[in-house]
Scaffold this motif. Structure first.
Motif, PDB file in Angstrom:
ATOM      1  N   LYS A  19     -69.924  43.088  65.389  1.00 58.70           N
ATOM      2  CA  LYS A  19     -68.461  43.004  65.616  1.00 58.70           C
ATOM      3  C   LYS A  19     -68.303  41.272  65.911  1.00 58.70           C
ATOM      4  O   LYS A  19     -69.488  40.795  66.495  1.00 58.70           O
ATOM      5  CB  LYS A  19     -67.922  43.649  66.770  1.00 58.70           C
ATOM      6  N   LYS A  20     -67.351  40.753  65.934  1.00 50.27           N
ATOM      7  CA  LYS A  20     -66.793  39.341  66.050  1.00 50.27           C
ATOM      8  C   LYS A  20     -67.320  38.749  67.382  1.00 50.27           C
ATOM      9  O   LYS A  20     -67.782  37.810  67.619  1.00 50.27           O
ATOM     10  CB  LYS A  20     -65.366  39.218  65.714  1.00 50.27           C
ATOM     11  N   THR A  21     -67.101  39.571  68.544  1.00 47.28           N
ATOM     12  CA  THR A  21     -67.132  39.173  69.904  1.00 47.28           C
ATOM     13  C   THR A  21     -68.502  39.499  70.320  1.00 47.28           C
ATOM     14  O   THR A  21     -68.749  39.018  71.468  1.00 47.28           O
ATOM     15  CB  THR A  21     -66.176  40.215  70.697  1.00 47.28           C
ATOM     16  N   CYS A  22     -69.437  40.109  69.352  1.00 48.37           N
ATOM     17  CA  CYS A  22     -70.661  39.967  69.851  1.00 48.37           C
ATOM     18  C   CYS A  22     -71.521  38.786  70.565  1.00 48.37           C
ATOM     19  O   CYS A  22     -71.067  37.554  69.900  1.00 48.37           O
ATOM     20  CB  CYS A  22     -71.567  40.771  68.722  1.00 48.37           C
ATOM     21  N   ASN A  23     -72.380  39.109  71.539  1.00 43.01           N
ATOM     22  CA  ASN A  23     -73.143  38.089  71.983  1.00 43.01           C
ATOM     23  C   ASN A  23     -74.585  38.416  71.945  1.00 43.01           C
ATOM     24  O   ASN A  23     -75.461  38.018  72.903  1.00 43.01           O
ATOM     25  CB  ASN A  23     -72.764  37.628  73.324  1.00 43.01           C
ATOM     26  N   LEU A  24     -74.828  39.417  71.221  1.00 38.84           N
ATOM     27  CA  LEU A  24     -76.327  39.875  71.114  1.00 38.84           C
ATOM     28  C   LEU A  24     -77.401  38.654  70.835  1.00 38.84           C
ATOM     29  O   LEU A  24     -77.228  38.078  69.806  1.00 38.84           O
ATOM     30  CB  LEU A  24     -76.433  40.939  69.848  1.00 38.84           C
ATOM     31  N   TYR A  25     -78.492  38.607  71.784  1.00 40.88           N
ATOM     32  CA  TYR A  25     -79.235  37.623  71.503  1.00 40.88           C
ATOM     33  C   TYR A  25     -78.584  36.089  71.593  1.00 40.88           C
ATOM     34  O   TYR A  25     -79.180  35.374  70.995  1.00 40.88           O
ATOM     35  CB  TYR A  25     -80.259  37.677  70.199  1.00 40.88           C
ATOM     36  N   GLN A  26     -77.419  36.010  72.249  1.00 42.59           N
ATOM     37  CA  GLN A  26     -76.789  34.741  72.237  1.00 42.59           C
ATOM     38  C   GLN A  26     -76.500  34.417  70.895  1.00 42.59           C
ATOM     39  O   GLN A  26     -76.347  33.212  70.539  1.00 42.59           O
ATOM     40  CB  GLN A  26     -77.607  33.594  72.918  1.00 42.59           C
ATOM     41  N   ARG A  27     -76.237  35.232  69.914  1.00 43.83           N
ATOM     42  CA  ARG A  27     -75.850  35.097  68.435  1.00 43.83           C
ATOM     43  C   ARG A  27     -76.852  34.161  67.722  1.00 43.83           C
ATOM     44  O   ARG A  27     -76.607  33.724  66.690  1.00 43.83           O
ATOM     45  CB  ARG A  27     -74.674  34.496  68.219  1.00 43.83           C
ATOM     46  N   ARG A  28     -78.126  34.122  68.258  1.00 45.30           N
ATOM     47  CA  ARG A  28     -79.321  33.533  67.499  1.00 45.30           C
ATOM     48  C   ARG A  28     -79.863  34.380  66.233  1.00 45.30           C
ATOM     49  O   ARG A  28     -80.088  35.489  66.505  1.00 45.30           O
ATOM     50  CB  ARG A  28     -80.455  33.304  68.284  1.00 45.30           C
TER      51      ARG A  28
END
Length: 511
Positions: A341-350
């Motif tokens: 999803k657009k709002t994801c911050n999984l692994y700080q989007r690395r």
């Protein structure tokens, strides 16, 4: 790939080639394998790393300790065109695959409870001096972290909980930790096995082996490369490095001794871009050399529902593990696309961590669950998958990406149905390919009397994985209760090109 109006979505893919003359390092972490003085765990990690060096000729050196390993590719490597995402995902995937297969060998009386997930990153080193600094840094970390954990777990065994133990040794330097081990536990740190204190190096060397004997008993010898483990006090030292001919040839020599290194200097090498915020992320994985894999394991042609259902089960497991971030997946043949999803911050989007974690978890699940779908067929060698992450700025473009994959599924299935029907009729594979060149598949299907519409819908439309019914479940946060959406993950075989499915499931791509 099949041609379609949706192919424009490929323009969003970004190349991530590691340019020459950088030396490519792949660092992986096996996610918290506790108790560092578990010798079996370290030996298993080493055994998995040995298989990496055996499988991939471009990997010429490796260094590992605790739950991490660094693999070093030769300076001239063109492994997967030096594309960082491919190099990283393939190595983490293969490592995970081997890890699951070797578990029973090292822990015969202990069942592997869940599929391991390995994450990692690519580190380009611009020179042998930079490589030398990196290796010194990791071995220094090995020493310090091992001292801390040797103390930590002995304090836990004595009765403290982990937090109390960490608080107790917080701020201790090397001397304090050594004194604690000796005074409280009668352990001389310098007498601990080198595998704990110094970590493990894996080197490729040339040895002379007896391959057979002549009639009169004389040995016939041949030179071959062999991987040897070494536990050295200073792997970044000139003496250790320069006495190994293969390292000098493939990576270059160390010119000067170095005794100190700044971690910030080494971290600046990392190839770990963050993905653009407020965009849909697609992590797409593909089986590596699955044409051969399917032949060796005698998959039914043109489609094997056992293999497809195993892929589907792995995708379900990925959605369940990453339930907060992955909202949909689409799979066909040996590939799967996971929509984040657009709002994801999984692994700080690395991108590095995201791709490697998903690919490795998918791979280890595939190996762990193999026997459920192929009970009569032994897994003959470790499978692996590669992956990449691509950002799509709008829901419309994301929908077009998924349409592209489903159109590709449809056309490829038509081609494969015709191809294998021709092979079954007695034609060679080359003859079948030539017969289908430039022809219209629909016409060929009619000529070959294939009742295409009666083929299982999974073969025609692929598999869509998503949460059907979304429930609200409470979670606890520091500032009070919060609520998260979580539902049952299901697999369906439906048209995702038209609007009907998406209108019926507005929550999936709800921004």
């Amino acid at each position: 790939m099949a041609n379609s109006k949706y192919e424009y979505v490929k323009c969003f893919e970004v190349e991530d080639e590691v340019m020459f003359p950088n030396i490519i390092l792949v660092w992986i972490n096996a996610c918290s394998l506790h108790k560092p003085y578990d010798l079996n765990t370290l030996k298993m990690m080493n055994s998995c790393a040995v298989e990496i060096l055996e499988e991939y000729a471009d990997v010429v050196f490796a260094y590992g300790f605790s739950d991490e390993y660094t693999f070093v590719l030769k300076k001239t490597s063109k492994f997967y065109e030096r594309r960082a995402s491919k190099v990283l995902s393939i190595i983490t995937s293969f490592f995970s695959s081997v890890f699951v297969r070797k578990w029973g060998e090292f822990f015969p009386h202990k069942e592997l409870q869940s599929p391991p997930s390995v994450h990692g990153r690519v580190i380009p080193c611009a020179s042998t001096e930079a490589l030398q600094a990196y290796l010194l840094w990791r071995q220094n970390i090995c020493h310090l972290s091992n001292q801390h954990e040797q103390c930590l777990w002995r304090l836990v065994e004595r009765g403290m909980n982990e937090k109390e133990a960490w608080d107790f040794i917080k701020g201790f330097d090397k001397s304090d930790l050594n004194n604690l081990l000796f005074d409280e536990f009668n352990v001389n740190y310098n007498t601990l096995e080198p595998i704990f204190r110094q970590g493990s190096c894996l080197l490729k060397t040339v040895v002379e082996d007896v391959v057979k004997y002549t009639d009169n008993g004389a040995p016939i010898k041949r030179h071959r490369r062999k991987i040897i483990p070494v536990h050295s006090k200073k792997i970044a030292g000139k003496r250790f490095w320069n006495e190994h001919i293969l390292l000098l040839k493939e990576l270059g020599g160390f010119i000067e001794e170095i005794n100190n290194v700044t971690p910030e200097y080494v971290r600046s090498f990392e190839f770990d871009s963050k993905l653009m915020p407020s965009t849909w992320i697609v992590v797409r994985i593909d089986g590596c050399h699955f044409h051969r894999f399917s032949e060796v394991h005698e998959f039914v042609k043109p489609n094997d529902d056992r293999a497809l259902n195993l892929m589907n089960l792995c995708a379900v497991a990925v959605l369940e593990k990453f339930w907060e971030d992955i909202v949909f997946a689409y799979g066909v043949s040996d590939e799967y696309s996971f929509i984040i999803k657009k709002t994801c911050n999984l692994y700080q989007r690395r991108a590095n961590k995201m791709v490697s974690a998903i690919v490795s978890f998918f791979t280890s699940t595939y190996v762990m669950r193999w026997n459920e779908f192929f009970p009569q067929s032994e897994l003959k060698y470790p499978p692996s998958f590669d992956g990449r992450a691509v950002c799509y700025p709008s829901t419309e473009i994301l929908r077009d990406y998924l349409s592209w994959r489903q159109v590709d599924c449809h056309i490829n299935n038509q081609y494969n149905s015709c191809f294998w029907k021709l092979v079954a009729s007695g034609k060679s594979k080359r003859e079948a390919q030539n017969s289908l060149k430039g022809g219209q598949l629909q016409k060929k299907i009619e000529e070959l009397a294939i009742d295409y519409n009666k083929l299982p819908v999974m073969f025609q439309q692929g598999s869509s994985v998503y949460r059907d019914k979304v429930d609200t479940v409470p979670t606890h946060e520091e500032n009070g209760n919060s609520f998260e959406s979580k539902g049952k993950v299901i697999v369906e075989h439906v048209d995702i090109i038209g609007p009907t499915f998406w209108l019926e499931h507005l929550n999936i791509l709800d921004e």
